[in-house]
Design a protein around this motif. Structure first.
Motif, PDB file in Angstrom:
ATOM      1  N   CYS A  96       8.527  20.125  13.301  1.00 13.18           N
ATOM      2  CA  CYS A  96       7.332  20.653  12.648  1.00 13.18           C
ATOM      3  C   CYS A  96       7.789  21.661  11.602  1.00 13.18           C
ATOM      4  CB  CYS A  96       6.396  21.320  13.659  1.00 13.18           C
ATOM      5  SG  CYS A  96       4.871  21.942  12.924  1.00 13.18           S
ATOM      6  N   VAL A  97       7.536  21.403  10.337  1.00 17.36           N
ATOM      7  CA  VAL A  97       8.008  22.268   9.258  1.00 17.36           C
ATOM      8  C   VAL A  97       7.062  23.468   9.170  1.00 17.36           C
ATOM      9  CG1 VAL A  97       8.559  22.434   6.807  1.00 17.36           C
ATOM     10  CG2 VAL A  97       8.997  20.298   8.050  1.00 17.36           C
ATOM     11  N   GLU A  98       7.437  24.554   9.866  1.00 15.76           N
ATOM     12  CA  GLU A  98       6.578  25.733   9.965  1.00 15.76           C
ATOM     13  C   GLU A  98       7.097  26.883   9.108  1.00 15.76           C
ATOM     14  OE1 GLU A  98       6.520  26.291  14.242  1.00 15.76           O
ATOM     15  OE2 GLU A  98       4.547  25.331  14.329  1.00 15.76           O
ATOM     16  N   TYR A  99       7.805  26.570   8.068  1.00 15.89           N
ATOM     17  CA  TYR A  99       8.286  27.580   7.120  1.00 15.89           C
ATOM     18  C   TYR A  99       7.874  27.137   5.723  1.00 15.89           C
ATOM     19  CZ  TYR A  99      11.917  24.017   6.961  1.00 15.89           C
ATOM     20  OH  TYR A  99      12.576  22.811   6.867  1.00 15.89           O
ATOM     21  N   PRO A 100       7.701  28.072   4.801  1.00 16.72           N
ATOM     22  CA  PRO A 100       7.230  27.705   3.462  1.00 16.72           C
ATOM     23  C   PRO A 100       8.312  27.064   2.607  1.00 16.72           C
ATOM     24  CG  PRO A 100       7.544  30.074   3.618  1.00 16.72           C
ATOM     25  CD  PRO A 100       7.782  29.532   4.989  1.00 16.72           C
ATOM     26  N   ILE A 101       7.875  26.156   1.753  1.00 13.57           N
ATOM     27  CA  ILE A 101       8.722  25.584   0.705  1.00 13.57           C
ATOM     28  C   ILE A 101       8.051  25.914  -0.628  1.00 13.57           C
ATOM     29  CG2 ILE A 101       9.833  23.527  -0.225  1.00 13.57           C
ATOM     30  CD1 ILE A 101       9.442  22.215   2.532  1.00 13.57           C
ATOM     31  N   ILE A 102       8.755  26.633  -1.472  1.00 17.14           N
ATOM     32  CA  ILE A 102       8.205  27.076  -2.751  1.00 17.14           C
ATOM     33  C   ILE A 102       8.159  25.911  -3.736  1.00 17.14           C
ATOM     34  CG2 ILE A 102       8.654  28.552  -4.758  1.00 17.14           C
ATOM     35  CD1 ILE A 102       9.990  30.503  -2.741  1.00 17.14           C
ATOM     36  N   ALA A 103       7.068  25.816  -4.452  1.00 18.67           N
ATOM     37  CA  ALA A 103       6.956  24.849  -5.542  1.00 18.67           C
ATOM     38  C   ALA A 103       7.452  25.506  -6.826  1.00 18.67           C
ATOM     39  CB  ALA A 103       5.503  24.406  -5.692  1.00 18.67           C
ATOM     40  N   ASP A 104       8.423  24.876  -7.473  1.00 20.61           N
ATOM     41  CA  ASP A 104       9.032  25.480  -8.660  1.00 20.61           C
ATOM     42  C   ASP A 104       9.246  24.423  -9.744  1.00 20.61           C
ATOM     43  OD1 ASP A 104      10.169  27.630 -10.100  1.00 20.61           O
ATOM     44  OD2 ASP A 104      12.187  27.085  -9.439  1.00 20.61           O
ATOM     45  N   PRO A 105       8.172  23.713 -10.150  1.00 19.11           N
ATOM     46  CA  PRO A 105       8.346  22.634 -11.129  1.00 19.11           C
ATOM     47  C   PRO A 105       8.830  23.120 -12.489  1.00 19.11           C
ATOM     48  CG  PRO A 105       6.014  23.073 -10.766  1.00 19.11           C
ATOM     49  CD  PRO A 105       6.767  23.850  -9.719  1.00 19.11           C
ATOM     50  N   THR A 106       8.541  24.372 -12.845  1.00 17.79           N
ATOM     51  CA  THR A 106       9.011  24.913 -14.124  1.00 17.79           C
ATOM     52  C   THR A 106      10.400  25.528 -14.003  1.00 17.79           C
ATOM     53  OG1 THR A 106       8.053  27.106 -13.720  1.00 17.79           O
ATOM     54  CG2 THR A 106       6.636  25.452 -14.759  1.00 17.79           C
ATOM     55  N   ARG A 107      10.938  25.561 -12.794  1.00 13.20           N
ATOM     56  CA  ARG A 107      12.255  26.139 -12.498  1.00 13.20           C
ATOM     57  C   ARG A 107      12.328  27.631 -12.814  1.00 13.20           C
ATOM     58  NH1 ARG A 107      12.454  20.906 -13.238  1.00 13.20           N
ATOM     59  NH2 ARG A 107      14.141  19.590 -12.440  1.00 13.20           N
ATOM     60  N   GLU A 108      11.199  28.295 -12.818  1.00 12.68           N
ATOM     61  CA  GLU A 108      11.169  29.724 -13.128  1.00 12.68           C
ATOM     62  C   GLU A 108      11.921  30.530 -12.075  1.00 12.68           C
ATOM     63  OE1 GLU A 108       7.852  33.299 -13.776  1.00 12.68           O
ATOM     64  OE2 GLU A 108       7.237  31.205 -13.754  1.00 12.68           O
ATOM     65  N   VAL A 109      11.657  30.241 -10.793  1.00 14.00           N
ATOM     66  CA  VAL A 109      12.334  30.978  -9.726  1.00 14.00           C
ATOM     67  C   VAL A 109      13.800  30.551  -9.650  1.00 14.00           C
ATOM     68  CG1 VAL A 109      12.371  31.497  -7.257  1.00 14.00           C
ATOM     69  CG2 VAL A 109      10.177  31.228  -8.441  1.00 14.00           C
ATOM     70  N   SER A 110      14.053  29.272  -9.845  1.00 14.21           N
ATOM     71  CA  SER A 110      15.437  28.775  -9.824  1.00 14.21           C
ATOM     72  C   SER A 110      16.293  29.466 -10.883  1.00 14.21           C
ATOM     73  CB  SER A 110      15.453  27.262 -10.044  1.00 14.21           C
ATOM     74  OG  SER A 110      14.747  26.594  -9.031  1.00 14.21           O
ATOM     75  N   LYS A 111      15.716  29.695 -12.055  1.00 15.69           N
ATOM     76  CA  LYS A 111      16.441  30.399 -13.110  1.00 15.69           C
ATOM     77  C   LYS A 111      16.634  31.872 -12.744  1.00 15.69           C
ATOM     78  CE  LYS A 111      14.776  27.316 -16.749  1.00 15.69           C
ATOM     79  NZ  LYS A 111      13.848  27.163 -17.906  1.00 15.69           N
ATOM     80  N   LEU A 112      15.606  32.471 -12.147  1.00 14.46           N
ATOM     81  CA  LEU A 112      15.693  33.870 -11.742  1.00 14.46           C
ATOM     82  C   LEU A 112      16.842  34.082 -10.768  1.00 14.46           C
ATOM     83  CD1 LEU A 112      14.226  36.679 -11.904  1.00 14.46           C
ATOM     84  CD2 LEU A 112      12.903  35.934  -9.902  1.00 14.46           C
ATOM     85  N   TYR A 113      17.061  33.101  -9.887  1.00 12.23           N
ATOM     86  CA  TYR A 113      18.126  33.185  -8.879  1.00 12.23           C
ATOM     87  C   TYR A 113      19.391  32.425  -9.295  1.00 12.23           C
ATOM     88  CZ  TYR A 113      15.660  35.828  -5.362  1.00 12.23           C
ATOM     89  OH  TYR A 113      15.039  36.860  -4.674  1.00 12.23           O
ATOM     90  N   GLU A 114      19.471  32.060 -10.566  1.00 16.01           N
ATOM     91  CA  GLU A 114      20.682  31.436 -11.116  1.00 16.01           C
ATOM     92  C   GLU A 114      21.092  30.205 -10.315  1.00 16.01           C
ATOM     93  OE1 GLU A 114      23.462  34.666 -11.217  1.00 16.01           O
ATOM     94  OE2 GLU A 114      22.271  35.801 -12.651  1.00 16.01           O
ATOM     95  N   MET A 115      20.100  29.380  -9.998  1.00 16.22           N
ATOM     96  CA  MET A 115      20.339  28.182  -9.195  1.00 16.22           C
ATOM     97  C   MET A 115      20.572  26.929 -10.040  1.00 16.22           C
ATOM     98  SD  MET A 115      17.423  28.616  -6.279  1.00 16.22           S
ATOM     99  CE  MET A 115      17.492  29.861  -4.983  1.00 16.22           C
ATOM    100  N   LEU A 116      20.605  27.052 -11.354  1.00 15.62           N
ATOM    101  CA  LEU A 116      20.781  25.893 -12.221  1.00 15.62           C
ATOM    102  C   LEU A 116      22.212  25.837 -12.733  1.00 15.62           C
ATOM    103  CD1 LEU A 116      17.493  26.057 -14.317  1.00 15.62           C
ATOM    104  CD2 LEU A 116      17.932  24.839 -12.184  1.00 15.62           C
TER     105      LEU A 116
END
Length: 222
Positions: A96-116
Motif C-alpha cells: 500500500c503506497v502510503e507515502y507521497p509522490i511529488i508531481a514535477d512535470p516541469t522539473r522545477e523541484v528536480s532542478k532545485l535539487y540538482e537531479m538532472l
C-alpha cells in the motif's frame, strides 16, 4: 556548478503530490526524511523500489523517517502508476503506497535539487527533456542534508544500505560515535576522535584502543 552539499539546508518548495499539496519544510516537521527521485512513471526498476519501500514502512516509522518520492510526471500518471506498484508489490507482500509522490512535470523541484544530469545526452525523454537522476537525500529534523546518493537508471537502490546509513547517522548524533566499514546495527562502533580518553572512560567504559586514533566500543541500543 553544484551547490548542494552535506550539511546544507535542504531547499524548501511547494508542490502537488499524491497525498495533496506539500510545503516541504513544513511537511518534514521534526522528522528525518528520505527524499528519492525517479526518472519517470511506469519505469521497471523504480516500480520495484516503490513496492519495496511500502514493505519496509515499519522500519522507517521506527526510525522517525518520513518517505517522499518525486517523479517528473503529472499527478494523474502517479495515481495510475501506484496501481501497478501495488499489483507488482502484492506478488511479494501486502503493498500500500502510503507515502507521497511529488508531481514535477516541469522539473522545477528536480532542478532545485540538482537531479538532472545535463552531461548524459542519452538520459532524455521523447520530448528531449532531461530525465531525473535517481537520487536519494537523507535529511535530518534540522532540515540539513546528511547524505546524498546517486544511482544509474539500471541499478536498483539498496534500501538495506540506506537504512544502515540512517542508523549510523542517528546513533552518531546521539552518542558521539562513528561507524566502521561494513558496520551493522549492534556491531561495535568507533569512538569519535573529538572525544578525549578521559571522556571515553566515562562514556564508554571498557573501550579498546587499537591505535591512538582508533578506539572501539560496544554500543547498547534499543
Amino acid at each position: 556548478m553544484p551547490t548542494l552539499r552535506l550539511g546544507a539546508i535542504a531547499p524548501d518548495f511547494q508542490a502537488d503530490s499524491t497525498e495533496g499539496p506539500i510545503r516541504f519544510h513544513e511537511w518534514i516537521g521534526n522528522s528525518w526524511v528520505m527524499f528519492f527521485s525517479h526518472p519517470g512513471d511506469f519505469t521497471p526498476v523504480c516500480t520495484t523500489e516503490l513496492a519495496d519501500i511500502s514493505h519496509r514502512a515499519p522500519q522507517f516509522v521506527q526510525r522517525n523517517v518520513k518517505v517522499i518520492g518525486i517523479s517528473a510526471d503529472a499527478l494523474q500518471e502517479h495515481y495510475d502508476w501506484i496501481d501497478d506498484i501495488i499489483e507488482i508489490g502484492n506478488k511479494t507482500a501486502p503493498t500500500c503506497v502510503e507515502y507521497p509522490i511529488i508531481a514535477d512535470p516541469t522539473r522545477e523541484v528536480s532542478k532545485l535539487y540538482e537531479m538532472l544530469d545535463e552531461s548524459d545526452n542519452s538520459n532524455v525523454s521523447a520530448d528531449d527533456e532531461m530525465y531525473t537522476i535517481r537520487t536519494v537525500f537523507i535529511i535530518d529534523p534540522k532540515k540539513r542534508i546528511r547524505t546524498m546518493m546517486l544511482y544509474p537508471a539500471t541499478v536498483g537502490r539498496d534500501f538495506d544500505e540506506i537504512i544502515r546509513v540512517i542508523d549510523s547517522l542517528q546513533l552518531g548524533d546521539q552518542h558521539r560515535i562513528t561507524t566502521p566499514a561494513n558496520w551493522k546495527k549492534g556491531d561495535d562502533v568507533i569512538i569519535h576522535p573529538a572525544v578525549t580518553d578521559q571522556e571515553a572512560d566515562t562514556l564508554f567504559p571498557g573501550y579498546i584502543t587499537h591505535k591512538p586514533y582508533l578506539r572501539t566500543t560496544p554500543l547498547k541500543v534499543a
